[in-house]
Each structure stands twice: as structure tokens, then as C-alpha cells.
Design an enzyme around this catalytic site. Structure first.
Site, PDB file in Angstrom:
ATOM      1  N   ARG A  78     -12.697  -8.953   1.887  1.00 51.07           N
ATOM      2  CA  ARG A  78     -11.473  -8.668   2.720  1.00 51.07           C
ATOM      3  C   ARG A  78     -11.491  -8.877   4.080  1.00 51.07           C
ATOM      4  O   ARG A  78     -12.665  -8.635   4.737  1.00 51.07           O
ATOM      5  CB  ARG A  78     -11.136  -7.184   2.157  1.00 51.07           C
ATOM      6  CG  ARG A  78     -11.251  -6.627   0.929  1.00 51.07           C
ATOM      7  CD  ARG A  78     -10.118  -7.366  -0.051  1.00 51.07           C
ATOM      8  NE  ARG A  78      -8.857  -7.431   0.404  1.00 51.07           N
ATOM      9  CZ  ARG A  78      -8.037  -6.422  -0.154  1.00 51.07           C
ATOM     10  NH1 ARG A  78      -8.387  -5.280  -0.764  1.00 51.07           N
ATOM     11  NH2 ARG A  78      -6.785  -6.323   0.571  1.00 51.07           N
ATOM     12  N   GLU A 105       0.917  -1.088  -0.012  1.00 50.60           N
ATOM     13  CA  GLU A 105      -0.119   0.178  -0.055  1.00 50.60           C
ATOM     14  C   GLU A 105       0.978   1.163  -0.062  1.00 50.60           C
ATOM     15  O   GLU A 105       2.030   1.216  -0.093  1.00 50.60           O
ATOM     16  CB  GLU A 105      -0.814  -0.103   1.297  1.00 50.60           C
ATOM     17  CG  GLU A 105      -1.519  -1.326   1.255  1.00 50.60           C
ATOM     18  CD  GLU A 105      -2.530  -1.465   2.567  1.00 50.60           C
ATOM     19  OE1 GLU A 105      -3.234  -0.375   3.242  1.00 50.60           O
ATOM     20  OE2 GLU A 105      -2.922  -2.408   2.951  1.00 50.60           O
ATOM     21  N   ARG A 114       2.195 -14.577  -7.360  1.00 51.04           N
ATOM     22  CA  ARG A 114       0.899 -14.707  -7.704  1.00 51.04           C
ATOM     23  C   ARG A 114       0.702 -14.024  -9.301  1.00 51.04           C
ATOM     24  O   ARG A 114      -0.256 -14.372 -10.030  1.00 51.04           O
ATOM     25  CB  ARG A 114      -0.265 -13.644  -6.933  1.00 51.04           C
ATOM     26  CG  ARG A 114      -0.039 -14.166  -5.391  1.00 51.04           C
ATOM     27  CD  ARG A 114      -0.864 -15.617  -5.265  1.00 51.04           C
ATOM     28  NE  ARG A 114      -2.320 -15.516  -5.587  1.00 51.04           N
ATOM     29  CZ  ARG A 114      -3.433 -14.842  -5.192  1.00 51.04           C
ATOM     30  NH1 ARG A 114      -3.152 -14.518  -3.761  1.00 51.04           N
ATOM     31  NH2 ARG A 114      -4.715 -15.021  -5.406  1.00 51.04           N
TER      32      ARG A 114
END
Ligand SMILES: [Zn+2]
Length: 273
Positions: free
Chosen positions: A256, A3, A104
Site C-alpha cells: 500500500r 473507509e 473494478r
């Protein structure tokens, strides 16, 4: 996902490390993550490393830029000891290598000209540390929506750079229920929330980001950030709230993991709205 504080930590490191270095080669092991022709930037020098939202922007000497998004599990490592099976791209400089690992495979590096860059970046909401991130702006955005406040905090078109860690942390700091419809926030709560967002982001930057339980975020020198040692609420379900000793709970909100103190953050009052 890295983030604002994690991406800012990487930015600061790279802005010291790769500045004025020349790109001599790019090794691409995952074409979908580097869709452009690497020949376009071989020979270019690095002019600056900037950040917008969770994107890194590397300005090059040939009027091109590299736009990088790490998505869920991307890492940018400067001269790591070894490559591994998650290594997708290697940017080779005249001195040193920048390695993009991504378990990923959702992250990417794009080559853009300046117009394309503007287009990519204009969709993002204000940066939390800019003057546009004002009480007035938040009031305007919040009054239009009945979505849960946490969901709005994650919306990059409304506010840039906040992800799941810092949304959870800011709501804990502000003592606001993550599920509270954003329209129902009082002016006092909006002020508290804005202040809490700035506080937790500053702390995140101060501690070089958070290497949470998944251990996917690393600083470019391959070491961990340390904000996870200062988490108020994130991944602390089952532990006691530091303010009131109530057991912290976890729910799923918009898919989430959402952590809250049922007492300080007053969840039950808003559960059925
Ligand atoms: Zn509490």
C-alpha cells in the site's frame, strides 16, 4: 476504497433518502456481485441503514438485511442522471432508484438473515467511536505483534473501518513512523495515535469523505467529498510537510502507498528493525 468516513457519509445520506421506501425490482447486471435471489426482498420496505466497519447494513421489513461492501471502487448513487458501463446493480424503489456502480467489480450486495448477518459481522474489531476502542485494548493488541503499526491499523479484525487514507493521516497527525513495529510503541505514542485516529475520522466525516486522486468515491448525490482538500500527508509525496518543511516521501508498505515526513515521523530510526 471507501473507509469509515466515506461509508458513514453514504449511510447518513441513505438513511434520510430511502427510509420506508419499498423495493419493487432489482436489476442485476453482474451476478457475482449480487449472488442471492432478488425475489427474496422484492416488496420489502427499508427500516434503517446502519454501518459496521466498511459495510453498510440495510435492514428490511421482512427480517432480511442487505449487506453491502463497496470494496475498491463501489459507488452507491441515488437517482443518478444516467447509468453507465460500470453500473452493476440497480435497486428500484416505489419512488427512485439506488444504483451500484463498480469499475473494478470487487464490491457486492448480499441478502442475509439476522443470524447470517451476526456471523459476517463478528469478525471485525471494535469501532473507533465505541468505548471498546480504548488505550487498554490497543495496548493488548499491540504488545502481541512486531508488524509495522500502519499494517495493524489496516487490519479490520483489530480495528474496524480504517483504510489506507486514514491510516496515513492518523500516523502523520500522531508523528509516528508507519514502519515502527507496533510492539515498540510507547504508552504516550499509543495515546497520541488513538486520539489522532479519532480526529482524522471525525474530520473525514465532517467533510463527507475523501474523493482522492482516483475520483472513485462519490457521495450518493454524485458529488465529491472534500476531505482531500485537508489531507496532511496522503498522496502528498514531493510536497513540503506543513509542520517542518521537509519533503514528504512515499514508500510501499504491505503493498500500500505509504506517505510520511522523514523528520516528523522519524522513519530512519526504525527502518532496519
Ligand atoms: Zn515534518
Amino acid at each position: 476504497m471507501p473507509e469509515l468516513p466515506e461509508v458513514e457519509t453514504i449511510r447518513k445520506y441513505l438513511n434520510k433518502t430511502i427510509l420506508r421506501k419499498r423495493i419493487v425490482n432489482i436489476k442485476v447486471f453482474s451476478k457475482k456481485q449480487f449472488p442471492n435471489n432478488s425475489e427474496e426482498i422484492v416488496g420489502a420496505k427499508i427500516l434503517s441503514v446502519k454501518r459496521r466497519a466498511k459495510n453498510l447494513i440495510i435492514e428490511l421489513s421482512n427480517e432480511k438485511t442487505l449487506l453491502i461492501h463497496l470494496k475498491l471502487s463501489g459507488q452507491l448513487l441515488w437517482r443518478p442522471k444516467t447509468l453507465n458501463k460500470t453500473t452493476r446493480i440497480v435497486i428500484v424503489f416505489d419512488k427512485g432508484e439506488l444504483v451500484f456502480n463498480d469499475l473494478r467489480k470487487f464490491g457486492w450486495i448480499k441478502i442475509l438473515n439476522l443470524d447470517q448477518l451476526d456471523l459476517e459481522l463478528k469478525k471485525f474489531g471494535p469501532e473507533p467511536f465505541s468505548k471498546d476502542f480504548s488505550i487498554k485494548y490497543l495496548q493488548k493488541v499491540f504488545k502481541k505483534s512486531i508488524r509495522p503499526v500502519k499494517t495493524i491499523l489496516l487490519d479490520q479484525e483489530k480495528i474496524a473501518g480504517i483504510g489506507n487514507i486514514y491510516a496515513n493521516e492518523a500516523l502523520s497527525e500522531a508523528e509516528i513512523s508507519p514502519q515502527k513495529p507496533v510492539k515498540a510503541l510507547t504508552i504516550e505514542e499509543i495515546k497520541k495515535l488513538r486520539k489522532a485516529i479519532l480526529l482524522v475520522l471525525r474530520q473525514g466525516i465532517k467533510y463527507n469523505g475523501a474523493s482522492a486522486a482516483d475520483k472513485l468515491y462519490l457521495k450518493p448525490d454524485s458529488s465529491n467529498g472534500s476531505y482531500q482538500q485537508h489531507f496532511r500527508i496522503y498522496q502528498k509525496n514531493g510536497e513540503k510537510c506543513k509542520k517542518c518543511n521537509t519533503i514528504i516521501e512515499r514508500i510501499n508498505l504491505g503493498g500500500r502507498g505509504t506517505f510520511f515526513c522523514p523528520k516528523c515521523q522519524n522513519m530512519s530510526r526504525f527502518r532496519y528493525i
